[in-house]
Design a protein around this motif. Structure first.
Motif, mmCIF file in Angstrom:
data_model
loop_
_atom_site.group_PDB
_atom_site.id
_atom_site.type_symbol
_atom_site.label_atom_id
_atom_site.label_comp_id
_atom_site.label_asym_id
_atom_site.label_seq_id
_atom_site.Cartn_x
_atom_site.Cartn_y
_atom_site.Cartn_z
ATOM 1 N N UNK A 156 0.859 -1.192 0.000
ATOM 2 C CA UNK A 156 0.000 0.000 0.000
ATOM 3 C C UNK A 156 0.885 1.228 0.000
ATOM 4 N N UNK A 157 0.653 2.127 -0.966
ATOM 5 C CA UNK A 157 1.411 3.368 -0.999
ATOM 6 C C UNK A 157 0.805 4.338 0.005
ATOM 7 N N UNK A 158 1.644 4.870 0.871
ATOM 8 C CA UNK A 158 1.182 5.711 1.965
ATOM 9 C C UNK A 158 1.026 7.173 1.534
ATOM 10 N N UNK A 159 0.033 7.820 2.066
ATOM 11 C CA UNK A 159 -0.180 9.250 1.831
ATOM 12 C C UNK A 159 -0.279 9.962 3.180
ATOM 13 N N UNK A 160 -0.081 11.259 3.166
ATOM 14 C CA UNK A 160 -0.172 12.046 4.389
ATOM 15 C C UNK A 160 -0.027 13.514 4.052
ATOM 16 N N UNK A 161 0.117 14.332 5.079
ATOM 17 C CA UNK A 161 0.322 15.762 4.871
ATOM 18 C C UNK A 161 1.784 15.990 4.509
ATOM 19 N N UNK A 162 2.011 16.655 3.372
ATOM 20 C CA UNK A 162 3.365 16.802 2.855
ATOM 21 C C UNK A 162 3.821 18.253 2.890
ATOM 22 N N UNK A 163 5.125 18.427 3.105
ATOM 23 C CA UNK A 163 5.700 19.775 3.058
ATOM 24 C C UNK A 163 7.163 19.670 2.651
ATOM 25 N N UNK A 164 7.731 20.806 2.211
ATOM 26 C CA UNK A 164 9.149 20.838 1.883
ATOM 27 C C UNK A 164 9.975 20.938 3.150
ATOM 28 N N UNK A 165 11.093 20.186 3.184
ATOM 29 C CA UNK A 165 12.048 20.313 4.270
ATOM 30 C C UNK A 165 13.031 21.422 3.973
ATOM 31 N N UNK A 166 13.790 21.813 5.013
ATOM 32 C CA UNK A 166 14.675 22.981 4.889
ATOM 33 C C UNK A 166 15.879 22.742 3.990
ATOM 34 N N UNK A 167 16.109 21.477 3.565
ATOM 35 C CA UNK A 167 17.233 21.209 2.672
ATOM 36 C C UNK A 167 16.883 21.430 1.197
ATOM 37 N N UNK A 257 8.858 1.966 12.340
ATOM 38 C CA UNK A 257 7.654 2.550 12.928
ATOM 39 C C UNK A 257 7.911 4.025 13.196
ATOM 40 N N UNK A 258 7.181 4.874 12.495
ATOM 41 C CA UNK A 258 7.401 6.316 12.624
ATOM 42 C C UNK A 258 6.144 7.068 12.197
ATOM 43 N N UNK A 259 6.030 8.293 12.667
ATOM 44 C CA UNK A 259 4.918 9.146 12.228
ATOM 45 C C UNK A 259 5.319 9.960 10.994
ATOM 46 N N UNK A 260 6.607 10.318 10.906
ATOM 47 C CA UNK A 260 7.083 11.157 9.800
ATOM 48 C C UNK A 260 8.109 10.392 8.964
ATOM 49 N N UNK A 261 7.979 10.515 7.648
ATOM 50 C CA UNK A 261 8.966 9.978 6.730
ATOM 51 C C UNK A 261 9.532 11.097 5.885
ATOM 52 N N UNK A 262 10.812 11.032 5.590
ATOM 53 C CA UNK A 262 11.478 12.116 4.857
ATOM 54 C C UNK A 262 12.292 11.548 3.708
ATOM 55 N N UNK A 263 12.203 12.183 2.544
ATOM 56 C CA UNK A 263 12.973 11.794 1.368
ATOM 57 C C UNK A 263 13.807 12.992 0.928
ATOM 58 N N UNK A 264 15.094 12.769 0.725
ATOM 59 C CA UNK A 264 15.992 13.866 0.371
ATOM 60 C C UNK A 264 16.899 13.455 -0.785
ATOM 61 N N UNK A 265 16.810 14.200 -1.885
ATOM 62 C CA UNK A 265 17.680 14.011 -3.038
ATOM 63 C C UNK A 265 18.651 15.194 -3.126
ATOM 64 N N UNK A 266 19.941 14.919 -3.286
ATOM 65 C CA UNK A 266 20.928 15.984 -3.448
ATOM 66 C C UNK A 266 20.849 16.576 -4.842
ATOM 67 N N UNK A 267 20.562 15.719 -5.840
ATOM 68 C CA UNK A 267 20.386 16.166 -7.220
ATOM 69 C C UNK A 267 19.143 15.505 -7.789
ATOM 70 N N UNK A 268 18.433 16.226 -8.658
ATOM 71 C CA UNK A 268 17.209 15.678 -9.256
ATOM 72 C C UNK A 268 17.181 15.888 -10.752
ATOM 73 N N UNK A 269 18.357 15.906 -11.379
ATOM 74 C CA UNK A 269 18.454 16.154 -12.811
ATOM 75 C C UNK A 269 18.028 14.933 -13.616
ATOM 76 N N UNK A 270 17.762 15.155 -14.898
ATOM 77 C CA UNK A 270 17.477 14.053 -15.810
ATOM 78 C C UNK A 270 16.010 13.782 -16.036
ATOM 79 N N UNK A 271 15.136 14.567 -15.463
ATOM 80 C CA UNK A 271 13.698 14.353 -15.638
ATOM 81 C C UNK A 271 12.953 15.643 -15.334
#
Length: 281
Positions: A156-167, A257-271
């Motif tokens: 199951x793909x999880x959804x929630x309230x999303x926001x940008x992190x400071x990075x 087990x966590x309430x918050x999940x974070x994804x961080x990419x240093x580079x996002x080129x190519x798409x």
């Protein structure tokens, strides 16, 4: 005849020999669209049963006149296949894999002979494939065989309230798209501003079991972090994941087990836009 696994597979891990590998013990029998392959005897099954009767919880299947039985399963997309479960041990089964249902990978082909005491066979490493095929040259000695590939099933793909992190670079996204565009479900996708850093935090609003991640972007790795309060990020559970075109899903060795999940990419080129979401079983 059901697919309930009598006990977890016990495997050697990098920690303690004999320790249960949670990633493997939670495998289940996979379902997909089944059909007979062209090697099935006279293109039929015993008593004309449909090919999905090979699944557990069904009545079972044999080849016509107990001769060749050839069943192909389409999982709908590339899937991690970890092994096979089968309750028939009189004759061996040949296992094959394909990405298009036409060309079968001979390098990954294997022959398995089950026994009374071994109804499951685990591959040396997971096979990434959309199609799995099982071929028996003979199927005598039984009125119905059950066999299915083992995997993680439908995550199951999880959804929630999303926001940008400071990075995130300059605290915005490419073309200033909303952060929700990162989700699958037909959205256009997301990148970092000028294809630089992208940092996305998802609040699931309560503690949840996170078992993996799915992404269609594989040029650069993603760093994953987890938190119970959205402020303090667990350094022990931080991990870096690289995807490939054939491996859009990666499962953790142990659920987080966590309430918050974070994804961080240093580079996002190519798409111009990619997607990524956390998974739960």
């Amino acid at each position: 005849f059901n697919c309930n696994r009598k006990q977890p597979i016990i495997m050697a891990t990098s920690n303690t020999v004999g320790e249960e590998d949670e990633k493997t013990s939670k495998l289940t029998c996979l379902k997909g669209q089944t059909k007979l392959g062209d090697l099935a005897w006279q293109n039929q099954t015993g008593w004309g049963k449909s090919s999905d009767k090979l699944n557990f919880n069904e009545e079972g299947l044999v080849g016509h006149n107990w001769k060749q039985l050839d069943v192909i399963t389409d999982f709908g997309s590339n899937t991690s296949l970890y092994g096979v479960k089968c309750d028939y041990n009189k004759n061996p089964v040949v296992i094959m894999f394909s990405d298009d249902g036409k060309n079968w990978n001979k390098l990954a082909m294997l022959t398995i002979k089950f026994t009374d005491n071994e109804s499951e066979h685990m591959f040396d490493k997971p096979v990434q494939s959309r199609y799995g095929r099982m071929l028996w040259a003979k199927t005598e000695g039984v009125n119905g065989i059950h066999a299915q590939f083992l995997g993680h099933g439908q995550s199951r793909m999880l959804t929630g309230k999303m926001k940008l992190g400071e990075f995130s670079f300059e605290m915005t996204t490419g073309w200033k798209k909303s952060v929700e565009k990162l989700n699958f479900n037909g959205e256009e996708g997301l990148v970092g501003h000028y294809w630089k850093q992208l940092d996305v935090i998802t609040d699931f609003e309560s503690t949840i079991s996170i078992t993996g991640i799915r992404s269609d972007y594989h040029k650069n790795p993603v760093i994953l972090m987890f938190s119970n309060d959205g402020k303090n990020w667990n350094q022990i559970e931080m991990m870096t994941i690289e995807f490939t075109e054939k491996e859009p899903e990666q499962y953790f060795d142990k659920a987080v087990n966590a309430r918050f999940g974070r994804m961080f990419w240093v580079k996002t080129d190519g798409t111009k836009g990619f997607h990524a979401q956390f998974l739960s079983m």
